[in-house]
Design an enzyme around this catalytic site. Sequence first.
Site, mmCIF file in Angstrom:
data_model
loop_
_atom_site.group_PDB
_atom_site.id
_atom_site.type_symbol
_atom_site.label_atom_id
_atom_site.label_comp_id
_atom_site.label_asym_id
_atom_site.label_seq_id
_atom_site.Cartn_x
_atom_site.Cartn_y
_atom_site.Cartn_z
ATOM 1 N N ASP A 1 -38.524 19.841 25.788
ATOM 2 C CA ASP A 1 -39.314 18.724 25.296
ATOM 3 C C ASP A 1 -38.907 17.400 25.952
ATOM 4 O O ASP A 1 -37.717 17.122 26.110
ATOM 5 C CB ASP A 1 -39.050 18.654 23.777
ATOM 6 C CG ASP A 1 -39.802 17.556 23.065
ATOM 7 O OD1 ASP A 1 -41.003 17.721 22.848
ATOM 8 O OD2 ASP A 1 -39.173 16.530 22.705
ATOM 9 N N GLU B 1 -41.711 19.901 29.944
ATOM 10 C CA GLU B 1 -42.709 18.965 29.439
ATOM 11 C C GLU B 1 -42.430 17.592 30.036
ATOM 12 O O GLU B 1 -41.583 16.842 29.550
ATOM 13 C CB GLU B 1 -42.691 18.846 27.914
ATOM 14 C CG GLU B 1 -43.905 18.064 27.435
ATOM 15 C CD GLU B 1 -43.700 17.094 26.269
ATOM 16 O OE1 GLU B 1 -44.702 16.609 25.735
ATOM 17 O OE2 GLU B 1 -42.548 16.801 25.907
HETATM 18 C C1 GLC Z 1 -43.093 15.941 22.805
HETATM 19 C C2 GLC Z 1 -43.826 16.759 21.759
HETATM 20 C C3 GLC Z 1 -44.330 15.858 20.676
HETATM 21 C C4 GLC Z 1 -43.171 15.096 20.082
HETATM 22 C C5 GLC Z 1 -42.389 14.347 21.166
HETATM 23 C C6 GLC Z 1 -41.085 13.833 20.636
HETATM 24 O O1 GLC Z 1 -43.970 15.111 23.491
HETATM 25 O O2 GLC Z 1 -44.861 17.499 22.344
HETATM 26 O O3 GLC Z 1 -45.002 16.590 19.685
HETATM 27 O O4 GLC Z 1 -43.651 14.180 19.144
HETATM 28 O O5 GLC Z 1 -42.061 15.199 22.239
HETATM 29 O O6 GLC Z 1 -40.191 14.896 20.411
#
Ligand code: GLC
Length: 537
Positions: A201, A243
């Site tokens: 993440d 991500e």
């Molecule tokens: C990522 C996740 C999101 C979350 C953010 C903070 O972007 O997809 O849902 O709020 O990280 O952890």
Amino acid sequence: MDQTLWYKDAVFYELSVRAFKDSNGDGHGDLRGLTEKLAYLQTLGVDCIWLMPIYPSPLRDDGYDIADYYNIAETFGTLDDFKTLIKEAHNRNIRVITDLVLNHTSDEHPWFKASRSDRNSPYRDYYVWSDTDQKYQDARIIFLDTEPSNWTWDEKTGQYYWHRFYASQPDLNFDNPKVQQEMMDIARFWLDLGIDGFRADAVPYLFEREGTNCENLPETHTYLKKLRAFMDENYPGRILLCEANQWPADVRPYFGDGDEFHMGFHFPIMPRIFMALKKGRADDMIDILNRTPAIPENCQWCIFLRNHDELTLEMVTEDERQWMWAQYAPEPRMKLNLGIRRRLAPLLDNDRRKIDLANSLLFTLPGSPIIYYGDEIGMGDNIELPDRNGVRTPMQWNAESGAGFSQATIQSFYAPIIDDQVYGSSRVNVEFQRKDLLSLWNIIRHMIAVRKRHHAFGRGEIEWVDCQNDRIAAFGRTHEGETILVLHNLSDAKQRVSLKIKGSVKSLTDLLTQKAFPFDNGNFDIGLDPYQYLWLK
Ligand code: GLC
């Protein structure tokens, strides 16, 4: 074939355990419920599921605010339930990856509680503290609608702490070697339980440096490479999925020389699929794919139409963003931060032709596809719910009052089921669609099955084809001597396609319907219905 490269051909499925299936009647989905539904996922053709966070959390960000990295949230079950899930999934040839939140913890994590209790705490340096809120001014605010600053004042110890997301999610200090090691230990813990990897993440934000936008810093890549080396050494075949909501050129370094991430989401292609459908032209998709650098042989893009967050419009220009909002978020409540909090079916007017076409793009463009739970049946959303909760409502299994999600009274569900006239669970549900051979569910299942028989989709090169008609997205996918020509009519009108086909081929066959299209002298000329698509071999 090299089994460690499984992710290059895999179909992924993202789900929220809370939303999927409740086994004990408390109104919250749980691991046992999910385990019961593995057969469903296997029938659909899913190779790997990605679980949104399952750890104890005060839920200020639906679990992305973790209070204990070594446990399962009580409502979801126990570590034993988790082990059973993994075993049962593997028995069905389904892999499981989980969210690894490196960048921040919950403010209720014991590290942060200790850190903020006293400037001399041994945990003080686990987080980023400062006397002033003027540092790192070039870092943007991500949760624009709610957070006025990336710094929050701590009364007790008289300093500010740094956070890229909600103030309840303090950023860890990756300059501290202890933090780096803690995260490695956490990864080891879950890998030892048998998971197949992580969706990592929010990785661009691990380090902060003055004079930069504090994203994608070299230090970040160095750390992530260490994590990868550790996994390669101890857990070959397990993957890291990145991500990083960034432009292709900025995501490229996350693949390193094939020694950082195995996979990365392709964020910018996503809004451009929606642009293509609205404009009836492929230019924006072509443009971004042309701007996408090649990635190492052992790496793979991950593509998606929707996920659990807002449909992000970070990777478009300001003009494009305004246009997308005007087209797809006509009501103010549909907007969130720099995006749109709606599900796939409502975004596409619940028009099966457009939804099928979008899915066809998902399954044929380069990369491995991820389906967001519920989108395989065209679930609706609920924009009255706060934050992104409107796209995280209970999975609709059948037409019973609890949608087959839970035996609890509806009032005790973690979130209301969608119950409107169009998308309500009495109309839109898995049971109905499994019986209906022409349902979205059956079409998606079929696309997945066909995709799996042809490695060209997961591994092939893409080549855009000029077919004398800019309403058509036409491209070839080629791998090891096999070429598949994919045609998508992006418009709501009939279109003609004219192509020169070299070589001795005299007929093309649609892989989806087995229909043959014979032609003469290399001149392939056919008509396509509105939003029709063909996967031609
Ligand atoms: C990522 C996740 C999101 C979350 C953010 C903070 O972007 O997809 O849902 O709020 O990280 O952890």
